[in-house]
Write a protein that holds these residues in place. Structure first.
Motif, PDB file in Angstrom:
ATOM      1  N   THR A 362      34.213  34.379  14.649  1.00  0.00           N
ATOM      2  CA  THR A 362      34.319  33.948  13.248  1.00  0.00           C
ATOM      3  C   THR A 362      35.380  32.797  13.127  1.00  0.00           C
ATOM      4  O   THR A 362      35.111  32.062  12.343  1.00  0.00           O
ATOM      5  N   LEU A 363      36.429  32.940  13.824  1.00  0.00           N
ATOM      6  CA  LEU A 363      37.199  31.983  13.727  1.00  0.00           C
ATOM      7  C   LEU A 363      36.957  30.629  14.309  1.00  0.00           C
ATOM      8  O   LEU A 363      37.180  29.390  13.636  1.00  0.00           O
ATOM      9  N   ALA A 368      35.164  25.314  13.078  1.00  0.00           N
ATOM     10  CA  ALA A 368      34.065  24.097  13.160  1.00  0.00           C
ATOM     11  C   ALA A 368      33.928  23.611  11.903  1.00  0.00           C
ATOM     12  O   ALA A 368      33.514  22.326  12.176  1.00  0.00           O
ATOM     13  N   VAL A 369      33.562  24.177  11.005  1.00  0.00           N
ATOM     14  CA  VAL A 369      33.237  23.532   9.609  1.00  0.00           C
ATOM     15  C   VAL A 369      34.360  23.244   8.979  1.00  0.00           C
ATOM     16  O   VAL A 369      34.395  22.863   7.684  1.00  0.00           O
ATOM     17  N   GLY A 370      35.789  23.282   9.332  1.00  0.00           N
ATOM     18  CA  GLY A 370      36.738  22.980   8.488  1.00  0.00           C
ATOM     19  C   GLY A 370      37.430  23.962   7.593  1.00  0.00           C
ATOM     20  O   GLY A 370      38.275  23.630   7.227  1.00  0.00           O
ATOM     21  N   ASP A 371      36.582  24.934   7.379  1.00  0.00           N
ATOM     22  CA  ASP A 371      37.115  25.969   6.499  1.00  0.00           C
ATOM     23  C   ASP A 371      38.468  26.326   6.731  1.00  0.00           C
ATOM     24  O   ASP A 371      39.413  26.605   5.769  1.00  0.00           O
ATOM     25  N   ASP A 391      39.255  36.852   3.070  1.00  0.00           N
ATOM     26  CA  ASP A 391      37.819  37.424   2.351  1.00  0.00           C
ATOM     27  C   ASP A 391      36.811  36.130   2.173  1.00  0.00           C
ATOM     28  O   ASP A 391      35.483  36.352   2.599  1.00  0.00           O
ATOM     29  N   GLU A 392      37.362  34.730   1.849  1.00  0.00           N
ATOM     30  CA  GLU A 392      36.372  33.908   1.846  1.00  0.00           C
ATOM     31  C   GLU A 392      35.731  33.524   3.174  1.00  0.00           C
ATOM     32  O   GLU A 392      34.484  33.424   3.178  1.00  0.00           O
ATOM     33  N   ILE A 393      36.508  33.557   4.142  1.00  0.00           N
ATOM     34  CA  ILE A 393      35.968  33.477   5.572  1.00  0.00           C
ATOM     35  C   ILE A 393      35.150  34.462   6.080  1.00  0.00           C
ATOM     36  O   ILE A 393      33.839  34.076   6.253  1.00  0.00           O
TER      37      ILE A 393
END
Lengths: 400, 534, 135
Positions: A362-363, A368-371, A391-393
């Motif tokens: 998950t992390l 990877a997408v910069g979130d 929650d958003e992740i």
């Protein structure tokens, strides 16, 4: 060759009894090499046979000397023995001096014995991150008994208890009074207690202290015991404190507790208040110990840890320790705890692995997408709270 | 830097920081009669004898031994010809550890670090042509010390020299072996028994023999500081005194024959102070604590050896200078006997040329420098008296720590001494690594193009073979009945509590071997296993 | 969450035979530890078979033999022979202590990579080890 292929080749050699291959496999697993998980997959079906015995206790208790002697005794009884000794890693340099091998001089050229020294590598809790897997490899190789030696005895030593089928706690005379023994937490983790260096002054006193503490949470003779039936229990508690107890369970603990407290009080060392505090602590400890060693249901078979004396450097008392370790193994198998343990371990391990992978995956995706970086900044600036960010992740990578 | 000095901190090899200078305030409360006394007067700080080197020079006693008894005998005679005044014997590792030269563990080690001794025959050859009533001999041997002493006594007998004329020393100091030298065999209890047996036997039959050389040398070489060397040695000494008293001896019966052995290292004044402090502490301990009445029981007599560990392989001739300064410190410190190292000893056993120079070093100090003309010339120096007092204080602090652990043996079993020493050794090494401690030729004034070109002593590779042949022949040709009977008697007495010396003497007389005797004891008493610390 | 496991270099510091001098071996063991290595010290009085067994079971990268008693010429080649016979070919073998120059070629021939004489710089030993480890 891919990592899988290399692992397969090494494992094939290990399976024929090649000790160098075993040693190399241990290294790969310890180092987290790419071959490690393939190796463990191959090894897993062959595990579950060895009796894993944890040896723990404070530094200076003579554990290594005892392990050396246990190995000799086990060999004399025709068993093959693997020894894993864990020593701390220096927090400053990351290096370690693995000093247990030096004390195990009797068996090191015996082909039925294999010893490996591991450094804790920054891991707290007495073991190293890979100890369980190393034990698994030794199990898969075919050793009958795996002795795992670790430093420390106390709340942080729960790990050895989880890893080993039988935990042996080694102490030495004069290690402190009754109250200290409780604080050290050793009572909870031991299946067999050994007072080593028993030729020193205070050995009998130390043994008695531990016996008393064990009595407070248990009753019966050391070894495999049967809890008294309901009627036996009610009768006994009636005679002890003059009133019938409501259920067999509490009376058993209370009767043992009374007897021990009376013994404790006889020395006249402790005030009524201290005894009261001790008693309440011990009621909790008793419940914990009861859960660990066997629920105190009438007719239940349980394990009352024996307390033994040894002088390891002279080989005295060692045969009895081996006898008791064997008895504990019998106890586990006859009462179904061996099987229950396998299931418990499987559940724990599966959960651990899933958790590890889920978090990592998950992390990684979030990074990877910069979130991840974006959310970190927002949380740091108090634009967002961390709970909402988490929650958003989860939502964006897991849906729902 | 403060006040225009070269460094922030000045400290010698023991890492003891020193002030710029010392004055009366540093020895406030100093009392000549209480703290020094005249030479030969309690507490002997200034020297154990009134005349010291004006009466008799220190014994020049160079340690020697390698190969077979023939080769060592030749070296002994060479040294005596060159003016050496006493003998000192080095034994090889198998002998030190009680193994015969044909034992599997002896392979590769026979005759390498000392002379190979397997039976009385070797001893007879070793002292061929050497009159044991005229020459005193020191033997560096520990667990098998009683066996070597027995052989020496039988050789003396065969020379027609009675035991009351024989003089010398056996090291016989097992405590320091557990702590530092590590040539132990048996556990503490039987080891102490062997030691008290030799002490009791010699008190009655060999009155001129020093039954034990309570040693600090090895403790120092293993890495201890000067204060640790001083304290640990004297603590061991006190432990032996206690053991002998427990064994039923009166302190004045044996104390006059206890002797000591200290290192002499680089820090010139610290070493001199160390010797003086040792004498003062020992005198007080013997008189006040053990109640000895005979003044000879209060006297700390010592041998000294220059520090092997200070020698460098790089620019080896520099070692001649190091040894000279160290020897001078030992003489100013009042030693009774001295071994000076040879300059090639960092590389190998000393060659004849090198050992001659080492001997000449002592002779030049004795004859040319004038320091032997006055007793304890540095007395009254503020610095030296301050240091003597400081070392004494530090020793007492260590004594307290040892007591707190339950005494020397308890501390040994816990690995306490070994840990102290390993820590000091490591700290020293770090100082050398960082350049805080300069070693000329190694981390200062290094010669990058240096090619080692020293003629070193090579042990004849044939030694092992010849020695194996010899011990086998001895076993075959001796009187089998007599030797077997003697061993059987020794076994019986070892299991009882009789004094073993007469039985050991009977064994060696009948050519029982070192390995047979020590092996018997290994069987009965087991082997010591140490707690290893780093 | 724990740091990912990392590769540590494992060193066996060995005393062979009857040689009782252990100051150097202990100092070197600590120096390796302080440089981040995992060190197993055999202790005194080890037979070559025991050292070989240790090297194999502990799967060490380096065997560092300390020798100050002159038996290096016999015992070290015996050790290297045992290692070779048991198929160990990827271990860096070092020797240190008092070993005369003349004896060095035979040791190198026997499989020792480097001999460190008395007074050797600890940093040099460690750097050499790091650079020359075979795995």
């Amino acid at each position: 060759m891919t990592a899988e292929e290399r692992a397969a080749e090494l494992f094939a050699r290990l399976a024929t009894g090649d000790r160098r291959a075993l040693a190399r496999a241990i290294t790969w697993v310890e180092d987290g090499a790419p071959e490690a998980s393939a190796l463990m997959r191959l090894a897993y079906p062959r595990t579950g046979r060895a009796h894993v015995v944890g040896i723990t206790g404070p530094p200076g208790a003579g554990k290594s000397t005892l392990v050396d002697r246990l190995a000799v005794e086990l060999r004399a009884r025709g068993q093959t023995v693997a020894i894993v000794a864990v020593d701390p890693t220096s927090p400053f340099s990351g290096g370690a001096i693995l000093g247990d091998r030096i004390r195990m001089q009797r068996t090191l050229t015996d082909p039925g014995v294999f010893m490996r020294s591991l450094a804790a590598r920054g891991h707290l809790g007495g073991l190293s991150p890979a100890t369980a897997e190393v034990v698994g490899l030794l199990d898969a190789f075919g050793f009958d008994v795996v002795l795992v030696e670790t430093v420390g005895a106390g709340q942080s030593e729960v790990e050895i208890m989880e890893l080993a089928h039988t935990t042996c706690v080694v102490v030495i005379p004069g290690m402190g009074d009754e109250i200290q023994a409780i604080k050290a937490g050793i009572l909870e983790i031991g299946d067999v207690f050994v007072c080593n260096k028993a030729d020193r002054d205070g050995a009998d006193r130390t043994v008695n202290e531990i016996e008393m503490m064990l009595d407070l949470g248990h009753m019966g003779e050391p070894g495999i015991n049967r809890w008294p039936s309901e009627t036996e229990g009610a009768q006994a508690s009636q005679s002890a404190d003059g009133a019938a107890a409501p259920d067999g369970k509490a009376s058993v603990g209370a009767r043992a507790g009374d007897a021990a407290l009376r013994r404790l009080d006889r020395t006249g060392h402790h005030s009524a208040e201290e005894l009261g505090n001790v008693a309440s602590y011990l009621t909790r400890a008793a419940a914990h110990a009861a859960a660990r060693h066997g629920t105190a249901n009438p007719g239940d078979i349980s394990w009352r840890p024996p307390v033994l004396k040894t002088v390891a450097k002279d080989g005295l008392g060692v045969a009895e320790v081996v006898d008791r370790l064997g008895e504990h193994l019998t106890f586990l198998k006859e009462t179904g705890r061996w099987q229950a343990r396998r299931e418990h371990d499987a559940a724990r391990r599966l959960e651990e692995l899933v958790r590890e992978r889920v978090v990592r995956a998950t992390l990684a995706r979030a990074r990877a997408v910069g979130d991840f970086e974006r959310l970190v900044r927002q949380v740091a600036d108090r634009q967002l709270d961390p709970y909402t960010a988490a929650d958003e992740i989860l939502r964006s990578h897991w849906g729902g | 830097m403060a006040g225009g000095e070269r460094k922030e901190r000045f400290a010698g090899v023991s890492d003891r920081p020193v002030k710029r200078f010392y004055g009366p305030d540093d020895i406030a409360g100093f009392d000549y009669h209480r703290d020094l006394g005249d030479p030969g007067e309690y507490p002997f700080t200034r020297g154990v004898y009134p005349t010291m080197y004006r009466g008799k020079l220190w014994t020049m006693r160079q340690f020697a031994g390698f190969g077979t008894a023939e080769e060592t005998n030749a070296r002994f005679r060479y040294l005596l010809e060159q003016g050496q005044t006493g003998l000192s014997t080095a034994f090889d590792m198998p002998t030190l550890l009680g193994y015969d030269s044909d034992h599997p563990y002896a392979n590769g080690e026979v005759g390498k670090l000392g002379v190979a001794i397997d039976s009385l025959e070797d001893f007879e050859i070793l002292f061929e042509g050497i009159p044991l009533d005229k020459v005193s001999t020191s033997m560096t041997i520990n667990p098998p010390a009683s066996v070597m002493l027995a052989m020496y006594l039988v050789v003396a007998e065969k020379q027609g020299v009675s035991w009351d004329q024989v003089s010398g020393t056996i090291q016989n100091d097992i405590l320091k072996d557990y702590i530092a030298q590590k040539t132990y065999i048996y556990p503490p209890e039987p080891s102490l028994r062997l030691i008290t047996d030799t002490i009791a036997f010699c008190a009655r039959h060999v009155p001129r023999w020093n039954t034990i050389s309570i040693s600090g040398y090895h403790i120092r070489e293993a890495g201890a500081t000067a204060a640790q060397e001083l304290a640990f040695t004297l603590a061991n000494g006190m432990t032996y005194v206690e053991a002998a008293i427990r064994a039923g001896l009166d302190v004045d019966e044996f104390a006059p024959r206890l002797s000591f052995f200290f290192d002499v290292h680089n820090d010139f004044f610290e070493e001199i102070a160390k010797f003086r402090a040792a004498r003062r502490i020992w005198a007080r301990v013997m008189r006040e604590r053990f109640g000895a009445k005979n003044p000879r029981s209060w006297m700390l007599r010592t041998h000294a050896q220059t520090a092997g560990v200070s020698l460098t392989a790089q620019q080896p001739e520099n070692n001649i200078v190091r040894v000279t300064l160290q020897a001078l410190a030992a003489v100013l410190g009042g030693t009774q006997s001295l071994h000076t190292n040879s300059y090639d000893e960092a590389l190998a056993l000393p060659s004849e040329d090198a050992v001659r120079i080492a001997l000449r070093t002592q002779q030049i100090i004795a004859e040319e420098s004038g320091v032997a003309n006055v007793v304890d010339p540095l007395a009254g120096s503020y610095y030296v008296e301050y240091l003597t007092g400081k070392l004494e204080e530090e020793a007492y602090a260590y004594f307290d720590q040892i007591e707190a652990q339950g005494g020397v043996i308890a501390a040994i079993e816990k690995g306490w001494f070994q840990q102290q020493i390993a820590d000091s050794a490591y700290r020293f090494q770090r100082r050398v690594q960082s350049g805080d401690y300069k070693v000329v030729g190694v981390n200062a004034y290094v010669d990058p193009d240096e090619k080692l070109n020293v003629k070193i002593l090579k042990v004849n590779p044939d030694v092992q073979r010849r020695q194996i042949e010899r011990v086998r022949r001895v076993r075959e040709t001796r009187n089998q009945q007599a030797s077997a009977a003697a061993l059987a008697e020794l076994r019986r007495a070892s299991q009882a509590s009789e004094n073993l010396m007469p039985y050991i003497i009977e064994c060696v007389r009948n050519y029982c071997t070192v390995g047979e005797i020590c092996g018997l004891w290994r069987e009965l008493w087991g082997e010591y296993r140490e707690e290893s610390v780093y | 969450m724990e740091a990912a496991p990392e590769r540590r270099i494992r060193v066996l510091v060995a005393k062979l035979g009857l040689d009782a001098h252990d100051r150097g071996a202990k100092v070197v063991a600590r120096a390796y530890r302080d440089a981040g290595f995992e060190v197993i010290y055999t202790g005194l009085y080890q037979r070559p078979e025991a050292v070989a067994a240790a090297a194999i079971q502990e799967d060490v990268d380096v065997v560092a033999i300390s020798s100050l008693a002159g038996a290096h010429g016999v015992l070290i080649p015996e050790l290297t022979r045992l290692l070779r016979e048991q198929g160990v070919d990827d271990v860096l073998i070092l020797a240190g202590g008092i070993i005369p120059e003349d004896d060095v070629p035979a040791l190198l021939e026997a499989g020792v990579s480097r001999v460190f004489g008395p007074g050797s710089d600890l940093n040099e030993i460690i750097e050499y080890t790091k650079v020359n480890v075979k795995r």
